[in-house]
Scaffold this active site. Structure first.
Site, PDB file in Angstrom:
ATOM      1  N   ASP A 103       0.796  -1.114   0.028  1.00 41.61           N
ATOM      2  CA  ASP A 103       0.038  -0.036  -0.033  1.00 41.61           C
ATOM      3  C   ASP A 103       0.943   1.233  -0.025  1.00 41.61           C
ATOM      4  OD1 ASP A 103      -2.444   1.538   0.248  1.00 41.61           O
ATOM      5  OD2 ASP A 103      -1.968   1.713   2.231  1.00 41.61           O
ATOM      6  N   LEU A 104       0.449   2.693  -0.404  1.00 48.33           N
ATOM      7  CA  LEU A 104       1.397   3.484  -0.604  1.00 48.33           C
ATOM      8  C   LEU A 104       1.156   4.550   0.743  1.00 48.33           C
ATOM      9  CD1 LEU A 104       3.032   5.297  -2.251  1.00 48.33           C
ATOM     10  CD2 LEU A 104       1.011   6.452  -3.014  1.00 48.33           C
ATOM     11  N   ASP A 105       0.047   5.064   0.922  1.00 49.20           N
ATOM     12  CA  ASP A 105       0.035   5.980   2.152  1.00 49.20           C
ATOM     13  C   ASP A 105       0.054   5.178   3.485  1.00 49.20           C
ATOM     14  OD1 ASP A 105      -0.381   8.122   0.406  1.00 49.20           O
ATOM     15  OD2 ASP A 105      -2.522   8.106   0.334  1.00 49.20           O
ATOM     16  N   THR A 130       1.553  10.755   3.960  1.00 46.63           N
ATOM     17  CA  THR A 130       0.794  11.727   3.360  1.00 46.63           C
ATOM     18  C   THR A 130      -0.539  11.766   3.906  1.00 46.63           C
ATOM     19  OG1 THR A 130      -0.332  10.153   1.640  1.00 46.63           O
ATOM     20  CG2 THR A 130       1.728  11.459   0.957  1.00 46.63           C
ATOM     21  N   LYS A 176      -9.317   5.450   5.534  1.00 46.44           N
ATOM     22  CA  LYS A 176      -7.991   4.947   4.920  1.00 46.44           C
ATOM     23  C   LYS A 176      -8.373   3.851   4.313  1.00 46.44           C
ATOM     24  CE  LYS A 176      -4.661   5.434   8.716  1.00 46.44           C
ATOM     25  NZ  LYS A 176      -3.836   4.865  10.039  1.00 46.44           N
ATOM     26  N   SER A 234      -2.534   0.676  -4.623  1.00 42.55           N
ATOM     27  CA  SER A 234      -3.039   1.943  -3.673  1.00 42.55           C
ATOM     28  C   SER A 234      -4.260   2.349  -4.345  1.00 42.55           C
ATOM     29  CB  SER A 234      -2.096   2.757  -3.833  1.00 42.55           C
ATOM     30  OG  SER A 234      -2.526   4.132  -3.320  1.00 42.55           O
ATOM     31  N   ALA A 235      -5.507   2.913  -3.799  1.00 38.79           N
ATOM     32  CA  ALA A 235      -6.596   3.471  -4.330  1.00 38.79           C
ATOM     33  C   ALA A 235      -6.238   4.936  -4.727  1.00 38.79           C
ATOM     34  CB  ALA A 235      -7.516   3.503  -3.067  1.00 38.79           C
ATOM     35  N   LYS A 248     -10.785  -0.712  -1.729  1.00 39.34           N
ATOM     36  CA  LYS A 248     -10.648  -1.697  -0.564  1.00 39.34           C
ATOM     37  C   LYS A 248     -11.746  -1.514   0.415  1.00 39.34           C
ATOM     38  CE  LYS A 248      -5.633  -0.984  -1.239  1.00 39.34           C
ATOM     39  NZ  LYS A 248      -4.602  -0.402  -0.374  1.00 39.34           N
ATOM     40  N   GLU A 280       0.235  -3.637   4.520  1.00 41.69           N
ATOM     41  CA  GLU A 280      -1.055  -2.701   4.551  1.00 41.69           C
ATOM     42  C   GLU A 280      -1.093  -1.903   6.031  1.00 41.69           C
ATOM     43  OE1 GLU A 280      -3.624  -1.303   3.799  1.00 41.69           O
ATOM     44  OE2 GLU A 280      -3.980  -1.704   1.602  1.00 41.69           O
ATOM     45  N   ASP A 281      -1.573  -0.699   6.250  1.00 46.81           N
ATOM     46  CA  ASP A 281      -1.743  -0.213   7.150  1.00 46.81           C
ATOM     47  C   ASP A 281      -3.244   0.058   7.647  1.00 46.81           C
ATOM     48  OD1 ASP A 281      -2.366   1.920   5.361  1.00 46.81           O
ATOM     49  OD2 ASP A 281      -2.065   3.299   6.622  1.00 46.81           O
TER      50      ASP A 281
END
Length: 234
Positions: free
Chosen positions: A16-18, A24, A52, A121-122, A152, A176-177
């Protein structure tokens, strides 16, 4: 770490990105808060936690629901683009300083150990963020909101990443966070390592505070311990 020491089962790592690679969250929060206030709604950090891993349109619809506001589809599109415009203005000055601790070191080691790497990522700004923070070249593929529309916990983003990597889902591990992201990975039939607090990510097979806690040796140990870890979320 030599290639022969890589896990025999897992071939690909999907991030995942953020909140996993880059920080961010504060920019998303500020942009959503600005938009919510323009609608007369006091958007809190607790509200932001529910967004999130959720794509932009779905996030906006959640905010409109909380605010008791109804908008046409055309107006929703306009507001979502306005939020994104504010967000992009906020992240314009981002650089490698916004990478979370341990990210570059872990990615380098994974690449040298012959893992395939992807971002799932979304966000529709994933390519921009990866380029600005200097880590785009580590990833074989980037699957984001420009390629998939389902948010997601729908597993599409991770399944698409596996497809583009030509790797079976069962041979992928996701980092994933967010709860929604963890569920998405499970529904995709993938192993998942949570990044954050244990109490928020209980369904993950392992939870770490950040990628700074990981290296290939530690990852292989986690994978070995959870080699038969199977859940049915489909």
């Amino acid at each position: 770490m030599r290639h022969r020491e890589r896990s025999h089962k897992i071939k690909a790592c999907i991030f995942d990105l953020d909140g996993v690679l880059v920080d961010t969250a504060i920019y998303h929060y500020r942009a959503w808060k600005k938009l919510a206030q323009s609608l007369g709604f006091d958007f809190s950090k607790e509200d932001n936690e529910h967004l999130k891993g959720v794509n932009r349109i779905s996030s906006l619809k959640m905010i409109l629901s909380w605010a008791g506001s109804q908008k046409s589809e055309e107006e929703i599109e306009r507001l979502a683009e306005l939020k994104n415009q504010w967000y992009k203005e906020m992240i314009a000055s981002m650089d490698s300083e916004q990478l979370l601790p341990g990210v570059t070191e872990f990615l380098k080691e994974l690449r040298s150990s012959s893992y395939l790497l992807a971002v799932g990522s979304a966000s529709k700004n994933a390519e921009i963020l990866l380029a600005k923070t200097g880590v785009r070249n580590y990833f074989d593929v980037v699957v984001d909101g420009t390629l998939v529309s389902k948010s997601k916990p729908d597993p599409t983003v991770f399944l698409k990443a596996a497809e583009l990597l030509s790797v079976e889902p069962s041979r992928c591990v996701v980092f994933e966070d967010a709860r929604a992201g963890v569920e998405a990975a499970l529904r995709a039939g993938m192993m998942v390592i949570g990044v954050g607090k244990v109490e928020d990510l209980r369904e993950a097979c392992e939870v770490v505070g950040g990628l700074y806690e990981l290296n290939v040796k530690k990852l292989c140990s986690i994978l070995k311990e959870n080699g038969n870890w199977v859940r049915d979320y489909k």
